[in-house]
Design an enzyme around this catalytic site. Structure first.
Site, mmCIF file in Angstrom:
data_model
loop_
_atom_site.group_PDB
_atom_site.id
_atom_site.type_symbol
_atom_site.label_atom_id
_atom_site.label_comp_id
_atom_site.label_asym_id
_atom_site.label_seq_id
_atom_site.Cartn_x
_atom_site.Cartn_y
_atom_site.Cartn_z
ATOM 1 N N ARG A 149 47.295 42.151 36.951
ATOM 2 C CA ARG A 149 46.139 41.978 36.078
ATOM 3 C C ARG A 149 46.531 40.979 35.001
ATOM 4 N NH1 ARG A 149 46.689 47.693 36.691
ATOM 5 N NH2 ARG A 149 44.939 48.666 37.804
ATOM 6 N N LYS A 173 47.549 50.105 33.477
ATOM 7 C CA LYS A 173 46.552 50.916 32.778
ATOM 8 C C LYS A 173 47.117 52.292 32.463
ATOM 9 C CE LYS A 173 42.253 48.814 34.476
ATOM 10 N NZ LYS A 173 40.989 49.072 35.205
ATOM 11 N N HIS A 271 46.771 51.133 41.607
ATOM 12 C CA HIS A 271 45.531 51.906 41.676
ATOM 13 C C HIS A 271 45.853 53.395 41.661
ATOM 14 C CE1 HIS A 271 43.113 48.451 43.736
ATOM 15 N NE2 HIS A 271 43.127 48.351 42.432
ATOM 16 N N TYR A 280 39.506 46.693 49.954
ATOM 17 C CA TYR A 280 40.137 45.506 50.525
ATOM 18 C C TYR A 280 40.297 45.575 52.038
ATOM 19 C CZ TYR A 280 41.172 44.438 45.697
ATOM 20 O OH TYR A 280 41.046 44.175 44.351
#
Length: 301
Positions: A149, A173, A271, A280
């Protein structure tokens, strides 16, 4: 028990026990504050612990009748579910009234991706002879080969790169750490940048450890990374809308289409849920048509 008091306690729980970022904390608070404002106006006698599913459904109906996208509605409902999960965790309620609260069905759209040749053309468009060229090439190579990211890229420090084993320690995250491999090409350009370029420029106080620096010796901003990518895509003649996230999407798509294990891709992307990674698994339509024509008996010539 007031809404304000419980929302403050919820925020403290998210920060201390869930280790969420400031942006995530703010988003959760705002979601529950919307519910609190609705309840205080329409059901002033209800507190967080006496609110029932009926009240929550009234709130959701109010959201749906307003000018709020389905995505935003789903996010707000997710925040409310988290709030009542917290109250349940703290034994302040016996059952969550949000358990059966339904969010609108979202249409999952496939993210924009670039082909490998398009990625290559953007990388080759970086002018290596100009100031910032080696940094930009190393940065773009790393975005693609590690699926980072943009915020993860700008926060990278020299101590996060383990050149001897070819891995990055990435802070994602929720302050969750993960180890991500670095591609051979990215490692090559990163070595050139660190050994021959970065040392020659200014390094601002307090920014010594950051991996990628701007011309003033400070860590790169997210906006700067966006602008660099946009400029390189234009130089390469790419007309698609390209952002740092496009590199991440392309990284994941190329891995999955190449036969990579979905769990491995999930780990590299950071994730939390495999469901997020499953987006995906789309395949090139021409490839699917080729398989159909080649292997289905009725379609063989």
């Amino acid at each position: 028990m007031t809404w304000e008091k419980e929302i403050n306690a919820f925020g403290y729980y998210l920060k201390i026990e869930r280790s969420l970022s400031e942006n995530s904390l703010l988003a959760y608070r705002q979601d529950v504050e919307k519910l609190a404002a609705f309840m205080e106006k329409n059901f002033p006698d209800c507190t967080p612990v006496t609110t029932e599913l009926y009240h929550l459904r009234q709130f959701v109906n109010k959201l749906a009748s307003g000018n709020i996208s389905e995505f935003s509605q789903a996010r707000i409902i997710s925040g409310i579910k988290a709030f009542y999960k917290y109250l349940l965790y703290e034994d302040k309620i016996a059952d969550s009234p949000a358990l059966l609260l339904e969010a609108p069905k979202l249409t999952r759209t496939l993210p924009d991706t670039l082909s490998y040749l398009e990625i290559e053309s953007i990388l080759e468009a970086v002018p290596m002879g100009q100031p910032g060229g080696h940094r930009n090439r190393a940065m773009l190579e790393m975005l693609y080969s590690s699926g980072l990211r943009v915020s993860e890229l700008t926060q990278l420090k020299k101590g996060h790169y383990f050149e001897d084993i070819g891995f990055l320690r990435v802070l994602g995250k929720g302050n969750k750490e993960r180890l991500v491999p670095v591609g051979k090409s990215a490692a090559k350009y990163l070595r050139i940048y660190l050994e021959d370029v970065r040392k020659q420029g200014p390094i601002a106080k307090g920014h010594e450890e950051y991996l990628f620096l701007n011309n003033r010796g400070k860590k790169l901003s997210r906006v700067m990374v966006f602008l660099i990518i946009k400029k390189m895509a234009a130089r390469a003649g790419i007309t698609k809308k390209v952002s740092p996230h496009t590199f991440r999407h392309s990284f994941a798509t190329h891995l999955v289409e190449g036969g990579a294990d979905l769990r491995a891709v999930q780990e590299m992307l950071g994730h939390e849920s495999i469901t997020t990674t499953e987006i995906y698994t789309h395949l090139d339509r021409d490839y699917l048509r080729q398989v159909l024509n080649e292997f289905l008996p009725g379609n063989k010539e």
